[in-house]
Design an enzyme around this catalytic site. Sequence first.
Site, PDB file in Angstrom:
ATOM      1  N   HIS A 111       0.834  -1.198   0.000  1.00 57.07           N
ATOM      2  CA  HIS A 111       0.000   0.000   0.000  1.00 57.07           C
ATOM      3  C   HIS A 111       0.870   1.249   0.000  1.00 57.07           C
ATOM      4  CE1 HIS A 111      -0.386   0.933   4.642  1.00 57.07           C
ATOM      5  NE2 HIS A 111       0.856   0.788   4.280  1.00 57.07           N
TER       6      HIS A 111
ATOM      7  N   CYS B 122       5.261   4.994   5.184  1.00 59.76           N
ATOM      8  CA  CYS B 122       4.033   4.498   4.545  1.00 59.76           C
ATOM      9  C   CYS B 122       3.611   5.376   3.372  1.00 59.76           C
ATOM     10  CB  CYS B 122       2.903   4.362   5.570  1.00 59.76           C
ATOM     11  SG  CYS B 122       2.930   2.768   6.426  1.00 59.76           S
TER      12      CYS B 122
ATOM     13  N   HIS C 216       4.962  -0.181  -0.523  1.00 61.67           N
ATOM     14  CA  HIS C 216       5.739  -1.067   0.354  1.00 61.67           C
ATOM     15  C   HIS C 216       4.760  -2.086   0.909  1.00 61.67           C
ATOM     16  CE1 HIS C 216       3.872   1.872   2.947  1.00 61.67           C
ATOM     17  NE2 HIS C 216       3.845   0.910   3.852  1.00 61.67           N
TER      18      HIS C 216
ATOM     19  N   HIS D 189       3.155  -4.979   3.785  1.00 61.78           N
ATOM     20  CA  HIS D 189       2.974  -5.366   5.182  1.00 61.78           C
ATOM     21  C   HIS D 189       2.493  -6.808   5.220  1.00 61.78           C
ATOM     22  CE1 HIS D 189       3.378  -1.446   7.143  1.00 61.78           C
ATOM     23  NE2 HIS D 189       2.702  -0.918   6.136  1.00 61.78           N
TER      24      HIS D 189
ATOM     25  N   ASP E 248      -4.893 -10.591  -0.708  1.00 57.40           N
ATOM     26  CA  ASP E 248      -3.590 -11.225  -0.511  1.00 57.40           C
ATOM     27  C   ASP E 248      -2.733 -11.081  -1.771  1.00 57.40           C
ATOM     28  OD1 ASP E 248      -1.628 -12.668   0.878  1.00 57.40           O
ATOM     29  OD2 ASP E 248      -2.290 -14.559  -0.020  1.00 57.40           O
ATOM     30  N   HIS E 249      -1.498 -10.651  -1.575  1.00 61.67           N
ATOM     31  CA  HIS E 249      -0.541 -10.442  -2.666  1.00 61.67           C
ATOM     32  C   HIS E 249      -1.013  -9.393  -3.665  1.00 61.67           C
ATOM     33  CE1 HIS E 249       1.294 -14.009  -0.976  1.00 61.67           C
ATOM     34  NE2 HIS E 249       2.355 -13.793  -1.723  1.00 61.67           N
TER      35      HIS E 249
ATOM     36  N   GLU F 292      -1.069  -4.568  11.560  1.00 64.75           N
ATOM     37  CA  GLU F 292      -0.251  -4.135  10.426  1.00 64.75           C
ATOM     38  C   GLU F 292       1.208  -4.479  10.681  1.00 64.75           C
ATOM     39  OE1 GLU F 292      -1.121  -0.567   7.722  1.00 64.75           O
ATOM     40  OE2 GLU F 292       0.382   0.172   9.123  1.00 64.75           O
TER      41      GLU F 292
END
Length: 139
Positions: A18, A37, A43, A45, A83-84, A128
């Site tokens: 994100h 962030c 980047h 998480h 996811d991913h 997170e």
Amino acid sequence: MIPKKVAVFRKEHFNAAHRLNNPNWSDEKNERVYGKCNNYNYHGHNYDLIVQVTGEIDPETGYVMDMKILSDLIKTAVLDKFDHKNLNLDTEEFKDLNPSAENIAIVIYDKLKSQINPQFDLKIRLYETERNFVEYPVG
Ligand code: NI
């Protein structure tokens, strides 16, 4: 006899990229508020998701809710979507919504709430990082 309420929990995991950014702010202010962030090229998480369902025990099954059903629901509604993925670029939900942990938790809540029996209370806890997590709804 007062029916006993029990909370059951399912823990899941997803990773996603994100970038937190407020387009109404200058680059300097975004950098100041969001720090890492705000990284321009995104980047990742490793999110830990804990879904809590609270309700009365079904006397026939002894369950509050069948965990296989809950697990399948989380997979379909959340993991398969996020996811991913790059939350900003790959998802409709965060196209115009800052993908902070707070907002991600609310989005996940709304997705699951609509598919879970309304007699249950639902709560989302989203990590997170190991040390930073949010919970929704409050109380
Ligand atoms: Ni971040």
